[in-house]
Design an enzyme around this catalytic site. Sequence first.
Site, PDB file in Angstrom:
ATOM      1  N   GLY A 129      29.745  34.883  -4.974  1.00  0.00           N
ATOM      2  CA  GLY A 129      30.241  35.284  -6.288  1.00  0.00           C
ATOM      3  C   GLY A 129      29.849  36.710  -6.628  1.00  0.00           C
ATOM      4  N   SER A 130      28.594  37.055  -6.358  1.00  0.00           N
ATOM      5  CA  SER A 130      28.089  38.405  -6.626  1.00  0.00           C
ATOM      6  C   SER A 130      28.827  39.432  -5.771  1.00  0.00           C
ATOM      7  CB  SER A 130      26.589  38.488  -6.327  1.00  0.00           C
ATOM      8  OG  SER A 130      25.888  37.499  -7.042  1.00  0.00           O
ATOM      9  N   ASP A 175      20.810  28.543   0.608  1.00  0.00           N
ATOM     10  CA  ASP A 175      21.655  27.472   1.164  1.00  0.00           C
ATOM     11  C   ASP A 175      22.262  27.808   2.519  1.00  0.00           C
ATOM     12  OD1 ASP A 175      21.222  25.970  -1.104  1.00  0.00           O
ATOM     13  OD2 ASP A 175      23.028  26.666  -2.115  1.00  0.00           O
ATOM     14  N   MET A 217      18.193  21.015  -1.922  1.00  0.00           N
ATOM     15  CA  MET A 217      19.289  21.800  -2.504  1.00  0.00           C
ATOM     16  C   MET A 217      20.470  21.905  -1.546  1.00  0.00           C
ATOM     17  SD  MET A 217      17.628  24.887  -4.715  1.00  0.00           S
ATOM     18  CE  MET A 217      17.163  24.589  -6.420  1.00  0.00           C
ATOM     19  N   GLU A 273      21.960  17.711  -2.294  1.00  0.00           N
ATOM     20  CA  GLU A 273      22.277  17.364  -3.683  1.00  0.00           C
ATOM     21  C   GLU A 273      23.784  17.202  -3.909  1.00  0.00           C
ATOM     22  OE1 GLU A 273      21.455  20.405  -6.628  1.00  0.00           O
ATOM     23  OE2 GLU A 273      21.519  21.978  -5.115  1.00  0.00           O
ATOM     24  N   ARG A 310      13.009  27.420  -3.794  1.00  0.00           N
ATOM     25  CA  ARG A 310      13.219  28.859  -4.010  1.00  0.00           C
ATOM     26  C   ARG A 310      11.904  29.613  -4.115  1.00  0.00           C
ATOM     27  NH1 ARG A 310      18.405  30.049  -5.150  1.00  0.00           N
ATOM     28  NH2 ARG A 310      19.691  28.488  -6.208  1.00  0.00           N
ATOM     29  N   MET A 532      -2.716  38.158  19.276  1.00  0.00           N
ATOM     30  CA  MET A 532      -2.591  37.727  20.668  1.00  0.00           C
ATOM     31  C   MET A 532      -1.300  38.268  21.257  1.00  0.00           C
ATOM     32  SD  MET A 532      -3.940  33.792  20.403  1.00  0.00           S
ATOM     33  CE  MET A 532      -3.966  33.489  22.158  1.00  0.00           C
ATOM     34  N   GLY A 533      -0.988  37.840  22.472  1.00  0.00           N
ATOM     35  CA  GLY A 533       0.260  38.237  23.111  1.00  0.00           C
ATOM     36  C   GLY A 533       0.082  38.820  24.489  1.00  0.00           C
ATOM     37  N   GLU A 588      -3.888  42.602  21.554  1.00  0.00           N
ATOM     38  CA  GLU A 588      -5.165  42.401  22.223  1.00  0.00           C
ATOM     39  C   GLU A 588      -5.325  43.196  23.518  1.00  0.00           C
ATOM     40  OE1 GLU A 588      -5.644  38.302  23.310  1.00  0.00           O
ATOM     41  OE2 GLU A 588      -3.620  38.126  24.148  1.00  0.00           O
TER      42      GLU A 588
END
Length: 740
Positions: A129-130, A175, A217, A273, A310, A532-533, A588
């Site tokens: 809508g926006s 959503d 929702m 819903e 939300r 880490m990694g 690391e």
Amino acid sequence: MGDGSSSTPKTSFPKFLEHLSGAGKAIGVLTSGGDAQGMNAAVRAVVRMGIYTGAKVYFIYEGYQGMVDGGSNIVEADWESVSSILQVGGTIIGSARCKAFRTREGRLKAALNLVQLGITNMCVIGGDGSLTGANIFQEEWSGLLEELAQNGKISEEAVKMHGYLNVVGMVGSIDNDFCGTDMTIGTDSALHRIIEVIDAIMTTAQSHQRTFVLEVMGRHCGYLALVSALACGADWVFLPESPPEEGWEENMCIKLSENRARKKRLNIIIVAEGAIDTQNKPITSEKIKELVVTQLGYDTRVTILGHVQRGGTPSAFDRILASRMGVEAVIALLEATPEIPACVVSLNGNHAVRLPLMECVQMTQDVQKAMDGGRFKDAVKLRGRSFEGNLKTYKRLAIKLPDDQIPKSNCNVAVINVGAPAAGMNAAVRSAVRVGIAEGHKMFAVYDGFDGFAKGHIKEIGWADVGGWTGQGGSILGTKRTLPGKYLEQIAEQIHVHNINALLIIGGFETCDRIKQSASGTKRRVFIIETMGGYCGYLANMGGLAAGADAAYIFEEPFDIRDLQSNVEHLTEKMKTTIQRGLVLRNESCSENYTTDFIYQLYSEEGKGVFDCRKNVLGHMQQGGAPSPFDRNFGTKISARAMEWITTKLKGSQGKAKKFVTNDSICLLGIRKRNLLFQPVTELKKETDFEHRIPKEQWWLKLRPLMKILAKYKASYDVSDAGQLEPVHQHGTQGELADI
């Protein structure tokens, strides 16, 4: 799907952000409609990227209402205006419904307020809508200015100078109801809230043998309900796009009682819903509760989550997504011309793309028309391949056919976990076992990695054995880093003994997708965090982008003492402003000599009198805890895809005298650009740095300059992939990498 490369024509030479200038331009940013976690990260990215390119950026408070009212609702933003908002939910510039903007008179006022400040570039963050309102505003813009000039409100010169309005949209909606993008801003965070509640409910439900009906929702879109059902292994799910078949009441009760008979102590039913039946009549959570109590006599409770979905801090995924979208939106505005229609910045796989705004809006509205007309199969298809795939996967994993209805393949498939434990492994194992059984295979679990494989720690695993695994952290099968090399003969013997035809390996070069940091709310303090990694800097880099870090030191980008000194000086200057927090991440294994202690001591000494330092080595907490919705869903879907591939290969090899050991019979399934890709391991050899256990080319290094730019460093950012609008039909059916 091709090779996953963009259909956008590539320039013959790299194009960098330095080639684009925002000097003399003004950008307005507003948030509209329902708020969503991550909107602030998008606002921050727009403001800082705009200022970085030399443009003026204006906050438009309270959405379109603020644009119509003008005055103090439209304020120029500076760099510090958006400091420390990444971790804040909602939107700091407010959002309001605006009846006035729906009228031409209201839009005339809005146009006057923008022209007076020279704003001819709009970045709108909201729902369909926006974005529709923004498109109408752009189409009317020249006519509005002419009318203002005729009424003596602006000069003819102003009409010429501000003759056209550029509009770029970003979709902020929990959503995930917008066609054309894989994920909308706020969806991942909303899933986090839902899964947190489900995990908490599961413990109490198991204690009392209860049935819980959870309403989430989604008035017109069942994405949240579907993915949370997939992520928690719900017994039943109700969606607006895919109503249950006639007689669902009896079928659901049979399913619930069968699960109880298998000693499952709880039942979870998830309801969107907007759930309806095939006659478009509402299916409410109370109606479902009444049915379960009346027909089965189970202790049943209803939980309606409401606006808690939300709320809360945005997830790392939403922060990174919104930051990338915000940067892309500014680049799109700087490249815009009067001929280019309003576009929406979208996510396809791990690529940011631009799509025609109104085509996406039209496709989104077509979904609702299909539902209203009872064309539910069309509605599911219009939602996209990802939604359709999620629904198919959920049904395969939730509903088991009787054994006599499953054709037997006479194939044995084993599942094994290797490497370090990673969140989502158990969801992947559950998915593999159930899809394998549905395909007619006999499934075997291998315990304790290759070590256990060699010792014969193998047993058949059934459908019910993996119930409730999706939310469990670590590896239930057990995993070790032992490589198979020294056990090859014993493993070969076990494969022969158990007649194993295929092996699904989950693990490898270890990684995880989540980083936690607690570096805000203190005075003039710099936090130095070690992640880490191994030699892969993904966690440090993407964690830095998600947390708004000032620097992230990684192995892939060598650094020296001059870089460290430059970072210290940058932080010292920053602390002289109203921004009083600094964050530095260090992988690391980024440097043998510039250790976390060294960097901590250097920053402490050089920052004396200006800021103090704290350090934190996150360690194995990054591997612990319950898996995120992303990990559960990704593990489930990628494992289901792997089992389908294995089934195809096994069918292709049946009846052949020769052994099936071609190069493409040993593949790695992963993400490549925009696609899920099965790549032969032999091909991966030349693309992999085995010494450091990382790919030779890392896709995410392209995003590294974003962290630097948003932290106020000069950086060279390659924008070659940005550019022309892409056709919607490629993305309108959401890419198969949604949620990835």
